[in-house]
Design a protein around this motif. Sequence first.
Motif, PDB file in Angstrom:
ATOM      1  N   GLU A 164      -1.341   5.545   9.169  1.00 50.52           N
ATOM      2  CA  GLU A 164      -1.454   6.117   7.821  1.00 50.52           C
ATOM      3  C   GLU A 164      -1.657   5.002   6.787  1.00 50.52           C
ATOM      4  OE1 GLU A 164       1.786   8.731   6.832  1.00 50.52           O
ATOM      5  OE2 GLU A 164       1.439  10.023   8.573  1.00 50.52           O
ATOM      6  N   PHE A 165      -0.968   3.890   6.991  1.00 54.79           N
ATOM      7  CA  PHE A 165      -1.123   2.779   6.048  1.00 54.79           C
ATOM      8  C   PHE A 165      -2.494   2.122   6.202  1.00 54.79           C
ATOM      9  CE2 PHE A 165       3.221   3.429   4.991  1.00 54.79           C
ATOM     10  CZ  PHE A 165       3.365   2.860   3.741  1.00 54.79           C
ATOM     11  N   VAL A 166      -2.946   1.967   7.439  1.00 53.44           N
ATOM     12  CA  VAL A 166      -4.247   1.333   7.654  1.00 53.44           C
ATOM     13  C   VAL A 166      -5.357   2.231   7.090  1.00 53.44           C
ATOM     14  CG1 VAL A 166      -5.872   0.499   9.404  1.00 53.44           C
ATOM     15  CG2 VAL A 166      -3.431   0.013   9.633  1.00 53.44           C
ATOM     16  N   ASP A 167      -5.268   3.537   7.345  1.00 50.80           N
ATOM     17  CA  ASP A 167      -6.268   4.462   6.792  1.00 50.80           C
ATOM     18  C   ASP A 167      -6.241   4.434   5.264  1.00 50.80           C
ATOM     19  OD1 ASP A 167      -6.887   5.125   9.343  1.00 50.80           O
ATOM     20  OD2 ASP A 167      -5.920   7.101   9.325  1.00 50.80           O
ATOM     21  N   GLY A 168      -5.051   4.459   4.704  1.00 52.10           N
ATOM     22  CA  GLY A 168      -4.912   4.430   3.243  1.00 52.10           C
ATOM     23  C   GLY A 168      -5.476   3.141   2.663  1.00 52.10           C
ATOM     24  N   TYR A 169      -5.244   2.063   3.367  1.00 46.87           N
ATOM     25  CA  TYR A 169      -5.778   0.768   2.921  1.00 46.87           C
ATOM     26  C   TYR A 169      -7.311   0.787   2.929  1.00 46.87           C
ATOM     27  CZ  TYR A 169      -7.402  -4.002   3.115  1.00 46.87           C
ATOM     28  OH  TYR A 169      -8.101  -5.151   2.875  1.00 46.87           O
ATOM     29  N   LYS A 170      -7.889   1.259   4.046  1.00 44.16           N
ATOM     30  CA  LYS A 170      -9.351   1.269   4.159  1.00 44.16           C
ATOM     31  C   LYS A 170      -9.989   2.178   3.120  1.00 44.16           C
ATOM     32  CE  LYS A 170      -9.765   0.005   9.008  1.00 44.16           C
ATOM     33  NZ  LYS A 170      -9.613   0.588  10.348  1.00 44.16           N
ATOM     34  N   ALA A 171      -9.362   3.311   2.867  1.00 42.81           N
ATOM     35  CA  ALA A 171      -9.963   4.291   1.949  1.00 42.81           C
ATOM     36  C   ALA A 171      -9.837   3.850   0.492  1.00 42.81           C
ATOM     37  CB  ALA A 171      -9.308   5.658   2.150  1.00 42.81           C
ATOM     38  N   HIS A 172      -8.778   3.123   0.148  1.00 42.41           N
ATOM     39  CA  HIS A 172      -8.499   2.878  -1.277  1.00 42.41           C
ATOM     40  C   HIS A 172      -8.462   1.408  -1.681  1.00 42.41           C
ATOM     41  CE1 HIS A 172      -7.598   7.131  -1.872  1.00 42.41           C
ATOM     42  NE2 HIS A 172      -6.926   7.088  -0.739  1.00 42.41           N
ATOM     43  N   LYS A 173      -8.443   0.506  -0.731  1.00 44.08           N
ATOM     44  CA  LYS A 173      -8.341  -0.920  -1.036  1.00 44.08           C
ATOM     45  C   LYS A 173      -7.300  -1.210  -2.130  1.00 44.08           C
ATOM     46  CE  LYS A 173     -10.731  -2.585   2.090  1.00 44.08           C
ATOM     47  NZ  LYS A 173     -12.010  -3.036   2.502  1.00 44.08           N
ATOM     48  N   PRO A 174      -6.051  -0.865  -1.888  1.00 45.11           N
ATOM     49  CA  PRO A 174      -5.014  -1.071  -2.909  1.00 45.11           C
ATOM     50  C   PRO A 174      -4.749  -2.557  -3.150  1.00 45.11           C
ATOM     51  CG  PRO A 174      -4.016  -0.493  -0.809  1.00 45.11           C
ATOM     52  CD  PRO A 174      -5.495  -0.324  -0.628  1.00 45.11           C
ATOM     53  N   LYS A 175      -4.313  -2.888  -4.354  1.00 42.49           N
ATOM     54  CA  LYS A 175      -3.921  -4.274  -4.682  1.00 42.49           C
ATOM     55  C   LYS A 175      -2.566  -4.606  -4.069  1.00 42.49           C
ATOM     56  CE  LYS A 175      -6.629  -6.724  -7.500  1.00 42.49           C
ATOM     57  NZ  LYS A 175      -6.715  -6.389  -8.928  1.00 42.49           N
ATOM     58  N   ILE A 176      -1.704  -3.576  -4.003  1.00 45.54           N
ATOM     59  CA  ILE A 176      -0.348  -3.783  -3.469  1.00 45.54           C
ATOM     60  C   ILE A 176      -0.027  -2.683  -2.461  1.00 45.54           C
ATOM     61  CG2 ILE A 176       2.128  -3.983  -4.015  1.00 45.54           C
ATOM     62  CD1 ILE A 176       1.366  -4.683  -6.884  1.00 45.54           C
ATOM     63  N   ILE A 177       0.597  -3.067  -1.356  1.00 50.78           N
ATOM     64  CA  ILE A 177       1.155  -2.106  -0.401  1.00 50.78           C
ATOM     65  C   ILE A 177       2.664  -2.339  -0.362  1.00 50.78           C
ATOM     66  CG2 ILE A 177       1.286  -1.429   2.031  1.00 50.78           C
ATOM     67  CD1 ILE A 177      -1.627  -2.300   2.349  1.00 50.78           C
ATOM     68  N   TYR A 178       3.432  -1.259  -0.559  1.00 50.66           N
ATOM     69  CA  TYR A 178       4.894  -1.372  -0.528  1.00 50.66           C
ATOM     70  C   TYR A 178       5.416  -0.869   0.812  1.00 50.66           C
ATOM     71  CZ  TYR A 178       4.547  -1.909  -5.586  1.00 50.66           C
ATOM     72  OH  TYR A 178       4.247  -2.345  -6.843  1.00 50.66           O
ATOM     73  N   ILE A 179       6.170  -1.725   1.480  1.00 46.19           N
ATOM     74  CA  ILE A 179       6.844  -1.302   2.703  1.00 46.19           C
ATOM     75  C   ILE A 179       8.338  -1.431   2.458  1.00 46.19           C
ATOM     76  CG2 ILE A 179       7.196  -1.734   5.163  1.00 46.19           C
ATOM     77  CD1 ILE A 179       4.402  -2.951   5.249  1.00 46.19           C
ATOM     78  N   CYS A 180       8.992  -0.304   2.369  1.00 43.41           N
ATOM     79  CA  CYS A 180      10.428  -0.297   2.097  1.00 43.41           C
ATOM     80  C   CYS A 180      11.125  -0.078   3.429  1.00 43.41           C
ATOM     81  CB  CYS A 180      10.750   0.836   1.118  1.00 43.41           C
ATOM     82  SG  CYS A 180      12.431   0.789   0.495  1.00 43.41           S
ATOM     83  N   THR A 181      11.701  -1.141   3.976  1.00 44.83           N
ATOM     84  CA  THR A 181      12.342  -0.996   5.278  1.00 44.83           C
ATOM     85  C   THR A 181      13.652  -1.760   5.340  1.00 44.83           C
ATOM     86  OG1 THR A 181      12.108  -1.132   7.681  1.00 44.83           O
ATOM     87  CG2 THR A 181      10.949  -2.832   6.404  1.00 44.83           C
ATOM     88  N   PRO A 182      14.752  -1.075   5.539  1.00 48.80           N
ATOM     89  CA  PRO A 182      14.895   0.374   5.636  1.00 48.80           C
ATOM     90  C   PRO A 182      14.486   1.066   4.329  1.00 48.80           C
ATOM     91  CG  PRO A 182      16.862  -0.733   6.427  1.00 48.80           C
ATOM     92  CD  PRO A 182      16.015  -1.778   5.795  1.00 48.80           C
ATOM     93  N   ASN A 183      14.083   2.316   4.474  1.00 50.18           N
ATOM     94  CA  ASN A 183      13.527   3.050   3.326  1.00 50.18           C
ATOM     95  C   ASN A 183      14.619   3.763   2.537  1.00 50.18           C
ATOM     96  OD1 ASN A 183      11.533   4.099   1.657  1.00 50.18           O
ATOM     97  ND2 ASN A 183      10.904   5.711   3.091  1.00 50.18           N
ATOM     98  N   ASN A 184      14.507   3.684   1.234  1.00 49.63           N
ATOM     99  CA  ASN A 184      15.364   4.431   0.315  1.00 49.63           C
ATOM    100  C   ASN A 184      14.448   5.445  -0.367  1.00 49.63           C
ATOM    101  OD1 ASN A 184      17.147   5.306  -1.632  1.00 49.63           O
ATOM    102  ND2 ASN A 184      17.177   3.398  -2.791  1.00 49.63           N
ATOM    103  N   PRO A 185      14.771   6.715  -0.409  1.00 52.53           N
ATOM    104  CA  PRO A 185      16.054   7.387  -0.155  1.00 52.53           C
ATOM    105  C   PRO A 185      16.184   8.068   1.203  1.00 52.53           C
ATOM    106  CG  PRO A 185      14.629   8.907  -1.325  1.00 52.53           C
ATOM    107  CD  PRO A 185      13.807   7.667  -1.033  1.00 52.53           C
ATOM    108  N   THR A 186      15.417   7.694   2.210  1.00 52.60           N
ATOM    109  CA  THR A 186      15.476   8.441   3.466  1.00 52.60           C
ATOM    110  C   THR A 186      16.354   7.762   4.524  1.00 52.60           C
ATOM    111  OG1 THR A 186      13.381   7.371   4.002  1.00 52.60           O
ATOM    112  CG2 THR A 186      13.269   9.638   3.190  1.00 52.60           C
TER     113      THR A 186
END
Length: 363
Positions: A143-165
């Motif tokens: 999902e992140f790789v597809d999102g990256y390819k489709a949108h070329k974001p300047k920043i990708i946030y990886i919250c690990t462990p994730n809050n609030p889940t």
Amino acid sequence: MKFREVLDNIKIYEAGKPIELVVREFGINPQDVVKLASNENPKGVSPKVSEAIANSASKAFLYPDDSMFELKDGLANKFDIESSNIIIGAGSDQILEFISRVLLEANDKVLMSAVTFAMYEVYARQMGAEIIRTNSYQHIVDEFVDGYKAHKPKIIYICTPNNPTGDATTKDDVLKIINSVDKDTLVVVDGAYMEYASAKDKKYQITPNDIIDYENVIYLGTFSKAYGLGGMRVGYGIANDNIIKALHKMRPPFNITTLSLLAGIEALKDEEFVTDAIALHQQEIKRYEEFAKDNGFNYIDSYTNFITYIFDDNMSSTDISNKLLQKGIIIRDLASYNMNAIRVTVGTQNQNSRLFEEFKEIL
Ligand SMILES: *Cc1c(COP(=O)(O)O)cnc(C)c1O
């Protein structure tokens, strides 16, 4: 007055409710209020740190050492990196703000999971950036790789462990995401709860050393959770010198206080406090898992100091949160994240028992 248009799209961050509010609104004694809403450390502050703060109260008239030499030195030793790879913020929140400001122009894109730390969106929107989310709250590599390819974001946030889940992403998966993007996209690895994940399962452990050689990755850590210093506002970013130098251009002088700086320095000398806090947590979270099973609702396996309960349609998270609040128990309703779920910070044994008792009554 006409404010910047980007402000129209920003929702003011809803912080966990303070004890004072429950005292005022429901007339409950402050000592009977149980606050399990902001992922604070139930063991409080390390006695060594609180003693050091008390002994240094008379230093409050002095500006802090703006180089923050000693704190950076402590972190550099802890993580086996150089001091020049570190920037200190008023919480890691402030580093997130600096990151947005050094990178984002209007209409740039940022990519994050479907449900994650709310401040990523706020800081990005302040700069007029567009928010792209994956479909899952978990950080799924594809999902992140597809999102990256489709949108070329300047920043990708990886919250690990994730809050609030409360779920976490393996180090392997984080590295897969990092290795799939070009060097002009910054990957932010937010490890606010990393101490808890590392203690639970090493395959989720990511250290600054794992990412320091990448040109385009920054690791964020904080003293607010496992180190018990939420009220002191001390966090850090670790990355290569180029990133750190850019971030320093956004940093106001003396961005943490003299006593906060001291607290951070002393906290690093008392790792036993963190170990004990994690041990208490690991013992108590089992009771939360049992409570969910006994009462027929789901929870997300947690790698953090909180647990997320997910409810069926026959229960409403908002209703449950309000009823608990009236009994003096503050937890976090996740309805604003479009989840029929609540997030509960795992507290002391007594706090947790109180929560189970009151919760049972509501059910
Ligand atoms: C708590 C938290 C932070 C930072 O908190 P500070 O108190 O600003 O250091 C950052 N990211 C996540 C995911 C958090 O939960």
